[in-house]
Design an enzyme around this catalytic site. Structure first.
Site, PDB file in Angstrom:
ATOM      1  N   THR A  88       7.020  -6.688   7.156  1.00  0.00           N
ATOM      2  CA  THR A  88       5.938  -7.473   7.764  1.00  0.00           C
ATOM      3  C   THR A  88       5.442  -8.523   6.777  1.00  0.00           C
ATOM      4  OG1 THR A  88       5.242  -5.626   9.123  1.00  0.00           O
ATOM      5  CG2 THR A  88       3.593  -7.323   8.727  1.00  0.00           C
ATOM      6  N   THR A 130      10.823  -0.512   4.144  1.00  0.00           N
ATOM      7  CA  THR A 130       9.735   0.017   4.980  1.00  0.00           C
ATOM      8  C   THR A 130       9.011  -1.107   5.740  1.00  0.00           C
ATOM      9  OG1 THR A 130       8.319  -0.012   3.046  1.00  0.00           O
ATOM     10  CG2 THR A 130       9.260   2.113   3.656  1.00  0.00           C
ATOM     11  N   ARG A 131       8.295  -0.710   6.792  1.00  0.00           N
ATOM     12  CA  ARG A 131       7.735  -1.685   7.726  1.00  0.00           C
ATOM     13  C   ARG A 131       6.708  -2.620   7.085  1.00  0.00           C
ATOM     14  NH1 ARG A 131       7.119   2.371  12.932  1.00  0.00           N
ATOM     15  NH2 ARG A 131       9.321   2.276  13.452  1.00  0.00           N
ATOM     16  N   ASP A 132       5.869  -2.074   6.215  1.00  0.00           N
ATOM     17  CA  ASP A 132       4.825  -2.918   5.638  1.00  0.00           C
ATOM     18  C   ASP A 132       5.444  -4.048   4.809  1.00  0.00           C
ATOM     19  OD1 ASP A 132       5.682  -0.969   3.852  1.00  0.00           O
ATOM     20  OD2 ASP A 132       3.728  -0.651   2.942  1.00  0.00           O
TER      21      ASP A 132
END
Ligand SMILES: Cc1cc2nc3c(=O)[nH]c(=O)nc-3n(C[C@H](O)[C@H](O)[C@H](O)COP(=O)(O)OP(=O)(O)OC[C@H]3O[C@@H](n4cnc5c(N)ncnc54)[C@H](O)[C@@H]3O)c2cc1C
Length: 544
Positions: free
Chosen positions: A293, A288-290
């Site tokens: 990042t 997932t993106r979080d």
């Protein structure tokens, strides 16, 4: 001196992205006379027209999916903070909106007659419909614009920058706006008003936003008496383009490449690293993106970044045929930028991309202010602390339709409409001002740098307090320097209005981020790592 105009409608929709256009169409379908206003061109400003790839939806025609599976994944991604009713609405009504768009000729990609679906991170199965490579948002916008053209009950007014909402006896009765081409001050009386102004990512120095994504709707609704929710949750897109220079292409264009080809994410030493932070990557695109990042920022901070301060994204192991089959003509556009993916990796880094928070609304899209509704990105809560990819366009279409329906119903039951005198305080405020030496464009740059550095993907008490001080300074410097309305295309006034909004909204993001002393989803506190379920399994609500 500024000229003035007055307009009137049953339903005023502020913002003509996917949510605003759908809201206007739905309200008109239910018999309302609608004004659809946008600070930019109708259907061509904001995020919808820029969105590239996928729309998440639990289509169940072939028995492979169901909205309940989509709902379960949305709740999981939201890290316990989704408003369950809003998330359910998004997922349950998504299929109807996608089918309606299909009937309107959007052109979802098909295989053997069935709408094709792609995998995207965080979804438990292939769930994301799309139109074509890099063309989903433009196709959605074009389809809605075509419907608007065929709906005479909707008056479309572009270049109308709404600067405040008017409230009388606790009820929203319309808005005040600047007509950009003339500098005229415009008041609009309406029985119901929908804020569909999109998100706030322009607050950040590195962003995927267009110029008109400055958080206007949050500031407008809050000033009118509505509440905001989840404002601390800003989603950073992990693989925004960083280097080499890329002209005329979207900074988040690497996402579709990764859906189709995987691609290897490597640190400065050309080593895979996502697994060190609990993700799974290895050339697939499932984390997932979080988390991605987080992993990139941490590698850079540890001195293991790529030369420009990000990570390498490599497709060097892919053949030219595979790249061309996946990306088609985009390969030629990359070649024009001097980029050959078979021979070189590119550098990527996180950029502000989406905001989970926004105006607090119920499933009718009603705020706590009578007559005031919200739709799309402007609404907070459905996605909790982290949004699943593809959920934002679904949210725009579903919430837009619902807001249009509710506003039309509300306006049917309202007899009275405010007369121009109800707007006099706000029209005078917009018309007045005193030019001085302050440069609001420089102020915007200063704010964006502060937000990026101190209210970015990783925050600490010290950084957030520093940001709040800087924002307060900027507000103090800008306050006496408002230019008066009255001049055509007055960029100084437009910049001043944006700075005013952006500092208000930035202050709220920093303040709520400071209060949340834990790390959850898109909000990561370096000084408070990990969840604090006992204290923070709850949403923060900002009241006026
Ligand atoms: C580059 C990019 C790619 C994306 N890709 C995807 C994707 O593949 N899938 C997905 O689900 N989501 C994607 N998203 C997110 C998604 O596009 C948005 O969340 C969604 O389209 C928002 O729709 P909206 O109508 O709420 O807002 P927008 O489309 O942003 O529209 C808001 C409108 O309000 C207007 N406005 C703002 N302030 C004012 C004011 N004061 N007065 C008058 N008008 C105003 C703006 O001009 C704009 O036209 C992407 C976003 C970006 C930026």
């Amino acid at each position: 001196m500024a000229g003035s105009q007055h307009l009137s409608a049953d339903v005023l929709v502020v913002g003509a992205g996917g949510a605003g256009m759908y809201a206007a169409l739905e309200a008109a379908r239910r018999g309302a006379a609608v004004i659809l206003a946008d600070r930019s061109l109708i259907g061509r400003g904001g995020a919808t027209v820029m969105a590239q790839m996928t729309v998440a939806v639990g289509l169940d025609d072939d028995g492979l999916d169901h909205w309940e599976h989509h709902y379960a994944d949305t709740l999981k991604a939201g890290r316990g903070l989704c408003d369950p009713a809003l998330a359910q609405l998004l997922c349950e009504e998504g299929p109807a909106r996608i089918r309606e768009m299909d009937a309107w000729g959007v052109g979802w990609a098909r295989e053997n007659g069935k709408v094709k679906r792609a995998f995207a991170p965080g979804h438990d199965r292939a769930r994301c419909v799309y139109v074509d490579f890099l063309n989903t948002g433009p196709a959605v916008s074009k389809t809605l614009r075509a419907r608007l053209n065929a709906t005479p009950e909707i008056r479309r007014v572009g270049d109308l920058h709404v600067t405040s909402l008017a409230v009388q006896h606790g009820q929203c009765v319309g808005a005040v706006a600047l007509h950009v081409p003339t500098g005229d001050v415009v008041s609009i009386s309406s029985r119901a008003t929908i804020v569909a102004t999109g998100g706030l990512t322009r607050l950040y120095q590195r962003n995927s936003a267009s110029l008109n994504m400055a958080g206007d709707g949050y500031a407008l609704a809050l000033a009118a008496g509505a509440e905001l929710v989840d404002m601390e949750f800003v989603q950073f897109f992990p693989i925004g383009h960083l280097a080499p220079r890329l002209i005329g292409m979207d900074p988040i264009m690497w996402d579709p490449f990764r859906y189709k080809l995987g691609g290897r994410l490597l640190n400065g030493a050309r080593e895979e690293f996502i697994h060190k932070y609990g993700g799974v990557d290895e050339g697939r695109y499932v984390t997932t993106r979080d988390l991605v990042t987080y992993a990139i920022v941490k590698e850079v901070a540890a001195g293991r970044g790529s030369p420009h301060g990000g990570a390498w994204l490599s497709f060097e192991h892919c053949s030219e045929e595979a790249l061309r089959a996946a990306a088609g003509p985009v390969i030629d556009r990359l070649a024009a930028n001097g980029i050959d993916l078979t021979r070189q990796a590119i550098e990527v880094a996180p950029i502000a991309h989406y905001h989970m928070g926004g105006v607090k609304a119920d499933v009718r899209m009603a705020t706590r202010v009578s007559g005031l509704f919200a739709a799309g990105d402007a609404v907070g809560g459905a996605n909790g602390a982290n949004r699943l990819s593809g959920n934002a366009i679904t949210e725009a279409l579903v919430f837009g339709a619902r807001a249009g329906e509710s506003a039309a119903r509300f306006s049917n039951n309202e007899k009275a409409k405010a007369d121009p005198s109800a707007f006099s305080v706000q029209t005078r405020a917009l018309a007045s001002g005193a030019p001085c030496g302050f440069n609001p464009a420089a102020g915007i740059e200063a704010l964006q740098a502060t937000m990026q550095l101190d209210v970015g993907p990783f925050r600490t008490e010290a950084s957030l307090k520093r940001a709040l001080e800087r924002i307060a300074d900027l507000r103090r410097e800008a306050a006496p320097a408002k230019p008066p309305a009255g001049r055509p295309f007055d960029t100084a006034l437009l910049d001043w209005l944006d700075l005013d909004t952006m500092t208000r909204v930035g202050e709220i993001v920093a303040r709520t981020a400071l209060a949340r002393t834990e790390s959850r989803g898109a909000h990561q506190r370096e000084d408070f790592p990990g969840l604090d379920e006992e204290r923070w399994h709850r949403n923060q609500v900002v009241t006026p």
